[in-house]
Design an enzyme around this catalytic site. Structure first.
Site, PDB file in Angstrom:
ATOM      1  N   LYS A 248      65.650  44.477  73.281  1.00 32.00           N
ATOM      2  CA  LYS A 248      66.302  43.463  73.013  1.00 32.00           C
ATOM      3  C   LYS A 248      65.696  42.448  72.179  1.00 32.00           C
ATOM      4  CE  LYS A 248      65.799  39.807  76.078  1.00 32.00           C
ATOM      5  NZ  LYS A 248      64.545  38.959  75.811  1.00 32.00           N
TER       6      LYS A 248
ATOM      7  N   HIS B 196      68.348  40.123  81.259  1.00 34.20           N
ATOM      8  CA  HIS B 196      67.583  40.299  82.661  1.00 34.20           C
ATOM      9  C   HIS B 196      68.223  39.785  84.000  1.00 34.20           C
ATOM     10  CE1 HIS B 196      64.582  40.989  79.627  1.00 34.20           C
ATOM     11  NE2 HIS B 196      64.021  40.030  79.550  1.00 34.20           N
TER      12      HIS B 196
ATOM     13  N   ASP C 156      68.296  34.703  75.825  1.00 31.86           N
ATOM     14  CA  ASP C 156      67.103  35.281  75.986  1.00 31.86           C
ATOM     15  C   ASP C 156      66.679  35.935  77.349  1.00 31.86           C
ATOM     16  OD1 ASP C 156      64.242  35.768  75.068  1.00 31.86           O
ATOM     17  OD2 ASP C 156      63.628  34.282  76.493  1.00 31.86           O
TER      18      ASP C 156
ATOM     19  N   LYS D 292      61.515  27.712  81.161  1.00 29.49           N
ATOM     20  CA  LYS D 292      60.199  27.827  80.732  1.00 29.49           C
ATOM     21  C   LYS D 292      59.505  26.661  81.428  1.00 29.49           C
ATOM     22  CE  LYS D 292      61.013  31.364  77.734  1.00 29.49           C
ATOM     23  NZ  LYS D 292      60.406  32.860  77.810  1.00 29.49           N
TER      24      LYS D 292
ATOM     25  N   LYS E 176      61.016  47.086  86.413  1.00 27.11           N
ATOM     26  CA  LYS E 176      60.258  46.266  87.408  1.00 27.11           C
ATOM     27  C   LYS E 176      60.446  47.066  88.880  1.00 27.11           C
ATOM     28  CE  LYS E 176      59.917  41.835  85.254  1.00 27.11           C
ATOM     29  NZ  LYS E 176      58.588  41.617  84.893  1.00 27.11           N
TER      30      LYS E 176
ATOM     31  N   HIS F 211      63.541  45.179  80.100  1.00 28.38           N
ATOM     32  CA  HIS F 211      62.268  45.828  81.120  1.00 28.38           C
ATOM     33  C   HIS F 211      62.395  45.293  82.579  1.00 28.38           C
ATOM     34  CE1 HIS F 211      60.865  41.763  79.821  1.00 28.38           C
ATOM     35  NE2 HIS F 211      59.975  41.788  81.012  1.00 28.38           N
TER      36      HIS F 211
ATOM     37  N   ARG G 196      54.582  48.743  58.555  1.00 30.76           N
ATOM     38  CA  ARG G 196      54.130  48.426  57.239  1.00 30.76           C
ATOM     39  C   ARG G 196      52.722  48.666  56.790  1.00 30.76           C
ATOM     40  NH1 ARG G 196      57.711  43.354  56.121  1.00 30.76           N
ATOM     41  NH2 ARG G 196      56.379  42.769  57.832  1.00 30.76           N
TER      42      ARG G 196
ATOM     43  N   GLU H  78      59.329  30.534  84.747  1.00 26.63           N
ATOM     44  CA  GLU H  78      58.249  31.133  84.138  1.00 26.63           C
ATOM     45  C   GLU H  78      57.396  29.638  83.738  1.00 26.63           C
ATOM     46  OE1 GLU H  78      58.654  34.162  80.973  1.00 26.63           O
ATOM     47  OE2 GLU H  78      60.539  32.984  80.813  1.00 26.63           O
TER      48      GLU H  78
HETATM   49  C1  BG6 Z   1      61.381  38.423  77.632  1.00 28.02           C
HETATM   50  C2  BG6 Z   1      61.777  37.206  77.122  1.00 28.02           C
HETATM   51  O1  BG6 Z   1      62.641  39.486  77.335  1.00 28.02           O
HETATM   52  O2  BG6 Z   1      61.118  38.236  78.798  1.00 28.02           O
HETATM   53  C3  BG6 Z   1      60.733  36.087  77.049  1.00 28.02           C
HETATM   54  O3  BG6 Z   1      62.273  37.409  75.863  1.00 28.02           O
HETATM   55  C4  BG6 Z   1      60.295  36.117  78.469  1.00 28.02           C
HETATM   56  O4  BG6 Z   1      61.232  34.962  76.711  1.00 28.02           O
HETATM   57  C5  BG6 Z   1      59.947  37.602  79.182  1.00 28.02           C
HETATM   58  O5  BG6 Z   1      59.168  35.236  78.644  1.00 28.02           O
HETATM   59  C6  BG6 Z   1      59.850  37.631  80.767  1.00 28.02           C
HETATM   60  O6  BG6 Z   1      59.182  38.695  81.056  1.00 28.02           O
HETATM   61  P1  BG6 Z   1      58.380  39.122  82.272  1.00 28.02           P
HETATM   62  O7  BG6 Z   1      58.296  40.284  82.620  1.00 28.02           O
HETATM   63  O8  BG6 Z   1      57.082  38.253  82.091  1.00 28.02           O
HETATM   64  O9  BG6 Z   1      59.109  38.063  83.479  1.00 28.02           O
END
Ligand code: BG6
Length: 482
Positions: free
Chosen positions: A148, A240, A235, A331, A182, A178, A51, A216
């Protein structure tokens, strides 16, 4: 060891949301890395579309700043930067109106590979797909990439799939997770299916249990509004951790080919057992001296959203009958570390008498130090009789393969797969729906019970109950190293 860069065909890649957070943090620096590696043909183009009312020069400045801020040390002061920026274009676009679309249509060269990355809120996916179609920008060879969250439950995921399928075939839709990009995640398949050693032992007869931890240290500050509507289950677990579980548990596909792999993953998800309330722990981090609590980060003082979840599940099939899979993610935990641990059963009979903690463990470290270790029992060197110890056979990739084997980041690899037209590491629509089908009742269950997440200390490995989940089964979480 020299990394091999396989060239790709000439392409036009349009990034919707090209000025947004994900584009600036991951996608654009990642593409610059591929450019430096010689993987971006000189006539290919990256077209930002968003935008913001800027022109192509404004976009180039923005990308330059993004590379400086998020690119990491390897991307700083590179001579290649001007040439990379010269391959960027920008179109200001209105996803809900017609502004910008004719200009975009004039830029995209249909005769090349053309891909459209929807790095925008899912609520805009339908608008983008429709306008691409209406303005005749895409055809049956175009590819779209979607991020996602793919829905927030089965119903919304189905609706999204239906919307996209109005304009694109499944073979054109690349749903990114993603984690599948990895390096170690792919190595997991290489180790399982490329060696004679593991597959014969990969079943309930020899495996005691499997643990998957994605820990994390970050909190949710800055994205609290999104996160508070989502929580760790939506999430992280639904996508994942689920994907990691699939790769560990799936049957060997007949070949490493997109649908062969995805068919096997789907069977795993469909065989996942429901999780009873006592097999699941939800948590929310407390404040520390330096950092706010979850509820402060989320700006919701009464939030019942979980920033941590641990659960135990089973896969109802011949291979995994009776083998528990323990999953946890959160987290603000002790360290940033992700690991999949395959814990084998003790040997049937020890001729040395009892051996403490003598299980063989195959641990696949996803991050931060990518590698695989295999814990084996050996004799402690020196005199004093047969004293046994458990030591890791260590394949930390950076050490074993040398710095030149440096792997591309997940996003880079996945975008290049889109250009190559390889969907193996992308989720198919039915997989995503099956994952929600498993997740939805768990979420509905705790909502109906009005479950309140257990508080846990910032810098811990989650609420004590998460440890009790293991202890009840006479097991314990492995200490994951950051
Ligand atoms: C994302 C989540 O898909 O993956 C985040 O929305 C998370 O909350 C992240 O922090 C973690 O990715 P990575 O590659 O840092 O482990």
């Amino acid at each position: 060891m020299v990394s091999k860069v396989i060239p790709v065909d000439d392409f036009d890649l349009v990034i919707f949301g090209g000025t947004g957070d994900l584009a600036r943090r991951k996608i654009l620096p990642g593409l610059f890395r591929r450019f430096i590696a010689g993987q971006m043909p000189s006539t290919s183009r990256i077209i930002g579309a968003a935008r913001s009312d800027i022109d192509s020069d404004g976009f180039r400045d923005l990308v330059k700043d993004a590379i400086a801020e998020f690119g990491g040390p390897d991307l700083q002061d590179k001579d290649e930067l001007p040439a990379f920026l010269a391959q960027l274009e920008y179109v200001a676009i209105d996803a809900k109106g017609d502004a910008g679309w004719p200009e975009l249509a004039g830029l995209v060269r249909k005769q090349l590979v053309n891909a459209f990355y929807f790095s925008v809120a899912p609520s805009l996916f339908g608008d983008l797909a429709k306008r691409l179609h209406q303005h005749d920008i895409t055809d049956a060879t175009s590819r779209i990439v979607v991020e996602k969250p793919f829905g927030r439950d089965l119903e919304t995921a189905k609706a999204l799939n239906a919307t996209l399928s109005d304009f694109f075939d499944e073979g054109q839709i690349y749903r990114i997770d993603h984690y599948l990009g990895k390096e170690t995640v792919q190595n997991l398949m290489a180790v399982r299916f490329g060696n004679v050693l593991f597959e014969p032992l990969w079943n309930a007869k020899y495996i005691d249990h499997i643990q998957i931890t994605v820990a994390e240290t970050v909190g949710v500050g800055g994205r609290g509004t999104y996160y508070d509507r989502s929580g760790a289950m939506r999430d992280m677990v639904q996508n994942h951790l689920m994907q990691l579980l699939c790769l560990i548990a799936m049957e060997p596909p007949s070949q490493f080919e997109p649908d062969a792999v995805r068919d096997e993953k789907l069977k795993v998800i469909r065989a996942l057992q429901p999780v009873e309330p006592h097999q699941m722990v939800r948590g929310q981090y407390d404040a520390s001296d330096e950092t706010p609590s979850y509820r402060d980060d989320a700006e919701n003082p009464r939030s019942h959203t979980e920033s941590f979840v641990a659960l135990k599940t089973h896969i109802a099939n011949f291979r995994w009958a009776g083998v528990p899979f323990y999953l946890r993610t959160g987290k603000r935990m002790t360290t940033r570390a992700s690991e999949i641990a395959v814990v084998f059963k003790p040997i049937a009979h020890s001729i040395f008498g009892p051996v403490e903690d003598g299980n063989n463990v195959l641990a696949i470290q996803l991050q931060p130090n990518e590698g695989i270790t295999l814990d084996v029992t050996i004799k402690e060197p020196g005199p004093g009789g047969m004293r046994l110890v458990n030591v890791p056979l260590d394949m930390t990739f950076a050490e074993a393969l040398g710095p030149e084997a440096e792997a591309p980041e997940a996003y880079e690899r996945l975008i290049m797969d889109v250009i190559r037209g390889n969907q193996t590491l992308f989720m198919r629509g039915d997989e995503v729906e099956a994952a929600w089908e498993w997740t939805d009742p768990l979420i509905a269950g705790w909502e109906a019970r009005n479950d309140v997440p257990k508080p846990y200390d910032t810098g811990s490995m989650g609420p004590l109950d998460a440890h009790a989940l293991m202890h009840r089964d006479n097991r314990q979480w492995r200490e994951v190293k950051g």
